[in-house]
Structure formats: C-alpha cells, structure tokens
Enzyme design. Structure first.
Site, short mmCIF file in Angstrom:
data_model
loop_
_atom_site.label_atom_id
_atom_site.label_comp_id
_atom_site.label_asym_id
_atom_site.label_seq_id
_atom_site.Cartn_x
_atom_site.Cartn_y
_atom_site.Cartn_z
N ASN A 248 -0.78 -10.72 8.25
CA ASN A 248 -0.27 -9.58 9.01
C ASN A 248 -1.33 -8.49 8.93
OD1 ASN A 248 1.12 -7.49 10.14
ND2 ASN A 248 2.87 -7.59 8.74
N LYS B 145 -2.04 -7.95 5.10
CA LYS B 145 -1.09 -8.55 4.16
C LYS B 145 -1.18 -10.06 4.29
CE LYS B 145 2.28 -4.84 4.31
NZ LYS B 145 3.08 -4.34 5.41
N ARG C 52 0.73 -12.60 12.59
CA ARG C 52 1.73 -11.76 13.26
C ARG C 52 1.03 -10.91 14.33
NH1 ARG C 52 5.42 -7.02 10.57
NH2 ARG C 52 6.68 -6.70 12.41
N HIS D 230 10.58 -6.39 15.94
CA HIS D 230 11.31 -7.04 14.83
C HIS D 230 11.92 -8.38 15.25
CE1 HIS D 230 12.12 -2.73 13.21
NE2 HIS D 230 11.07 -3.25 12.59
N GLY E 217 14.94 -0.76 8.22
CA GLY E 217 13.89 -0.59 7.20
C GLY E 217 13.18 0.72 7.49
N ARG F 207 10.23 8.09 12.55
CA ARG F 207 10.36 8.17 14.01
C ARG F 207 11.67 8.85 14.41
NH1 ARG F 207 9.04 2.28 14.03
NH2 ARG F 207 6.76 2.17 14.07
N ASP G 61 11.39 8.00 2.67
CA ASP G 61 11.96 6.90 1.87
C ASP G 61 13.48 7.07 1.73
OD1 ASP G 61 10.74 4.93 -0.64
OD2 ASP G 61 12.85 5.51 -0.63
N GLU H 202 19.83 -4.15 3.57
CA GLU H 202 20.17 -5.03 2.45
C GLU H 202 20.57 -4.25 1.20
OE1 GLU H 202 16.91 -7.86 1.85
OE2 GLU H 202 16.67 -7.95 4.03
N ASN H 203 20.12 -2.98 1.11
CA ASN H 203 20.30 -2.26 -0.15
C ASN H 203 21.21 -1.04 -0.14
OD1 ASN H 203 18.47 -3.71 -2.02
ND2 ASN H 203 16.98 -3.20 -0.44
N GLU I 96 10.71 -12.60 7.20
CA GLU I 96 9.89 -12.76 8.41
C GLU I 96 8.74 -13.74 8.19
OE1 GLU I 96 10.06 -8.32 8.49
OE2 GLU I 96 9.70 -8.62 10.62
P1 ADP Z 1 9.49 -2.08 6.40
O1 ADP Z 1 10.16 -1.64 7.67
O2 ADP Z 1 8.25 -1.31 6.09
O3 ADP Z 1 9.39 -3.58 6.23
P2 ADP Z 1 11.59 -2.27 4.41
O4 ADP Z 1 12.41 -3.22 5.20
O5 ADP Z 1 10.99 -2.72 3.14
O6 ADP Z 1 10.48 -1.59 5.28
O7 ADP Z 1 12.51 -1.00 4.12
C1 ADP Z 1 12.02 0.12 3.47
C2 ADP Z 1 13.15 1.12 3.34
O8 ADP Z 1 14.21 0.52 2.57
C3 ADP Z 1 12.73 2.39 2.62
O9 ADP Z 1 13.24 3.52 3.30
C4 ADP Z 1 13.40 2.22 1.26
O10 ADP Z 1 13.71 3.45 0.66
C5 ADP Z 1 14.65 1.48 1.65
N1 ADP Z 1 15.28 0.90 0.45
C6 ADP Z 1 14.81 -0.06 -0.36
N2 ADP Z 1 15.66 -0.25 -1.41
C7 ADP Z 1 16.67 0.63 -1.24
C8 ADP Z 1 17.86 0.96 -1.95
N3 ADP Z 1 18.16 0.32 -3.09
N4 ADP Z 1 18.68 1.90 -1.43
C9 ADP Z 1 18.38 2.55 -0.29
N5 ADP Z 1 17.28 2.30 0.42
C10 ADP Z 1 16.44 1.36 -0.03
#
Ligand code: ADP
Length: 403
Positions: free
Chosen positions: A7, A14, A89, A178, A208, A239, A281, A332-333, A384
């Site tokens: 990528n 990456k 990619r 995506h 993300g 954005r 973040d 996911e988180n 991905e």
């Molecule tokens: P990318 O779009 O760069 O691939 P990711 O899918 O890794 O990014 O997502 C990054 C985002 O996910 C960041 O804003 C990060 O803070 C958030 N994130 C990761 N872990 C957590 C968590 N435990 N709680 C809330 N947000 C999270």
C-alpha cells in the site's frame, strides 16, 4: 503461496506478507518518511518489532523490505522466490476497472491516467507498482482498486445532477472508497447469516480515520457515502464530510484562500480535529469528552449524527436490511459511537443490546442487536490486506492454469 501486499503512499509504503495456505500474516511493517528527513522502516514478525534505516525512494524501499524479509537472522523467508505474487492497493480505478486485475503496462498507464481524479493517491500507488516491477520483474503483480466494489451502483446513485454533458466529458460522479473493506465484511456477514453472498441486504459502516457507509443489495454495493473523492459523506477524523458547496466559496473569500487551500483545509483540518480543537483521534476525543470537554462531545455528536443519517437513508433505499455492520478502528472499538448511531431506531426495526454492545470479546464477529431487532447489528473486524491477498491469489492461480 506467500503473497506480498503493498500500500504505497507518497512518502510511505506499508507492506504485509501473508501465507495463503492458512491465510496467516507472516510479517508486516511500514517504510515511513520515504525521501524525507530520518526515514525508517518498521518490521513486525512473531510478536517482535524492529526498526531499520529508511529509504530515499520507493524502489529503494522495496529493495530494503525484501532484504529484511530474506535476512538470514531476522528474515521470515529464505529467498525472493518464496513470494508468489504481489498485490498493490490503488485508490482510484474510476470507470475503467470493476475488479482486481493482473498488472500490465496498459493497467499501470491507466492508473497513472486516473490521477486527475485522485491526485494524492494514484501517482503514489503507481510509483509503488513501478518500483516493485523493477525490483521483482519475474513476480506476477496484481492491482486491487478501492473503488471497484462500488462500480455496481446504479446511475441514479452515482450521478450528481450536474449538466449531463459535463458528467460525460469529465467523468464527474460518485466513485466511493473503502471498497475492499465493505466487500470483505459483506462476505463475512454472508457466512454468519448462512446465506449466499447474492442474498445479502445490508448496511456496512466502515468507521476509521476515513469513514464511509455502503448500502448492499444482493451482495453488491448499490450506494455509498463517499463521492468523487473521500471528502463527501460522514464527518471523519480530519474531513468535514457533506456540506453545501457554497461553503467553499465563502471560506475562499473570507479567509482569502484559493480553492486548493480550502479543499486542503476541508480534508485535513476539519472533522473531529476541527470541531474538537484537540485531535482527530476518536479515542482521545472520547476521553476528553468524558472529562467534560464540550467541543469534544459536540465533535462526537456530529460524527454519530452524520452516520445515523446515512443508515437511515440506506434503510429507506433498501426497504430494510438483514443487518447493519460496524467495522474499522472506530466501528470495531467505540461502543459509545455505535450506540449513538443506532439508538432510537426501534420503529425502523433496529434494536441494540446495550450490554452486549459494551461487553464482548474484541477481534471477532459479534452480534450486538437484541433478539427483538428485525435488523441484526454486527461488529465484524475488517481485513483489507487479506481481501487483497485473496484477490491476488485467485488471479495468479488462474494465470498458472491457463499457462
Ligand atoms: P484508518 O482509517 O487510518 O485505517 P482505523 O480504521 O485504524 O484508521 O481507525 C482509526 C480510528 O479508530 C482512530 O480515530 C482511533 O482513535 C479509533 N480507535 C481505535 N481504537 C479505539 C477505541 N478503543 N475507542 C475509540 N476509538 C478507537
């Protein structure tokens, strides 16, 4: 067969090496600050991480990565021959590519020609392809497009209502992004639902740093929130997402900036970062909001509200759905954001199990809706690179057969 996934960005590259006999990751890392001050290469394998001197250009970066991978002491393979194929990619396949393809000179030229539509990404992606071809001339290379999955959108979904002549002349339309992630989670969803992929009707939310939501019908993308570029759609890390185009003119005249400067601002200084005034973040913004920072809470509210609107739009377009899927770092988180997005949708058949949403084992497919929910809600971790490696393997396998 081992497959190397690349990528390439303008100053980063990456990489992941996957063993496709068991779909396991062997090693991964990132060449950062290519051509800049203090470039370095990270290398993770077997739970360890090492850092190496970086590269002046993409060709050198690929050479260094390969040398690390075959290194006698720390390497994970014995020779370059153990890499059966490379998958690259590419962000923009435009109207030209509706699936992953084997790379030929014609393909690379088309990737370069599409740079007009993705000036920040396609030139760098093409640079990665050319560098790899130089360093590994005998290894088959495949390109996987972020946009390909969305080429099934109907005209009424992908067109903007601008003059038809301009659309035809300049190809100004929605392409989405995506696609690899939306496709991967759709396939995973089909498995858990016990359905054929062409029977799946769902809304996939990739949340993300960049975020997009896609409406899936018969396993295919029929609409998606990102547009001509990734700026359209949801509120994201940096954005703004959707806004009235007149805002651009307004900012240009009030801040005495060019259109390019304002677009850069809307892409890199807005969203969570711009509203919170703290960071892009999501995890940090959530912490600050919990500590009482009102701007941070407002930023999170804007993000969740923008996502909820797209879920609503797609429920209307699809006339309901089998499932809503959350994926990506936030999807996911962040239990809070998931809850904010799907709360108060009971009348639309969407009912979250709030406890399950908060407490489940991360990293695997989880059902988080209540039994009464007509629309199931899942968290499905995206992958991905694995999707890209599967495409690469399929293309290379067929190549071997037809030889
Ligand atoms: P990318 O779009 O760069 O691939 P990711 O899918 O890794 O990014 O997502 C990054 C985002 O996910 C960041 O804003 C990060 O803070 C958030 N994130 C990761 N872990 C957590 C968590 N435990 N709680 C809330 N947000 C999270």
């Amino acid at each position: 067969m081992n497959i190397l996934i690349i990528n390439a960005g303008s100053s980063s590259l990456k990489y992941q090496l996957l063993d496709m006999s068991n779909e396991k990751l062997i090693a991964k890392g990132n060449c950062e600050k290519i051509g800049l001050n203090e470039p370095f290469i990270s290398y993770k394998h077997d739970g360890k991480e090492e850092i190496f001197e970086g590269a002046k250009n993409h060709e050198e970066a690929i050479k260094k990565v390969l040398n690390i991978l075959v290194d006698k002491e720390i390497g994970v393979i014995k020779s370059f021959d153990e890499i059966g194929a490379v998958g690259h990619r590419v962000v923009m396949g435009g109207w030209l590519f509706n699936e992953s393809v084997l790379i030929t000179e014609d393909v690379t030229k088309k990737v370069e020609a599409l740079s007009d539509l993705a000036p920040l990404h396609n030139p760098a992606n093409a640079m990665g392809i050319r560098a790899c071809e130089k360093v590994m001339p005998n290894t088959p290379q495949v390109v996987i497009f972020d946009t390909a999955f969305h080429t099934t959108m109907p005209e009424k979904a992908f067109m903007y209502a601008i003059k038809l002549e301009d659309y035809e002349k300049y190809h100004i339309r929605k392409y989405g992004a995506h696609g690899t992630s939306h496709r991967f989670v759709t396939q995973e969803l089909a498995k858990v639902l016990g359905k054929n992929i062409d029977e799946v009707k769902a809304i996939t939310c990739h949340l993300g740093n960049g975020s997009s939501i896609t409406a899936i019908e018969n396993g295919k993308s029929v609409d998606t929130s990102m547009g001509l570029t990734p700026l359209q759609g949801l509120v994201m890390g940096t954005r703004s997402g959707d806004l009235d185009p007149t805002v651009v003119q307004f900012l240009c005249s009030h801040k005495k900036q060019s259109v390019d400067e304002v677009l850069n601002y809307l892409n890199k200084e807005c969203g969570l970062l711009g509203v919170s005034g703290v960071t892009s973040d999501h995890r940090e913004v959530t912490k600050e909001a919990e500590n009482g920072n009102k701007r941070c809470q407002l930023a999170l509210d804007l993000l969740a509200y923008s996502a909820k609107k797209y879920v609503g739009i797609y429920l209307a377009i699809l006339n309901g759905a089998d499932a809503i899927v959350f994926t990506g770092g936030i999807g996911e988180n962040s239990a809070e954001t998931r809850e904010q997005i799907v709360e108060n949708m009971e009348n639309l058949g969407v009912v979250l199990d709030k406890e399950k949403n908060k407490n489940f084992k991360r990293g695997q497919v989880e059902l988080i809706s209540a039994p009464s929910s007509k629309v199931k809600i899942y968290v499905i971790p995206t992958n991905e690179e694995l999707m890209m490696a599967r495409d690469t393997l399929n293309i290379v396998k067929n190549l071997k057969k037809s030889k």
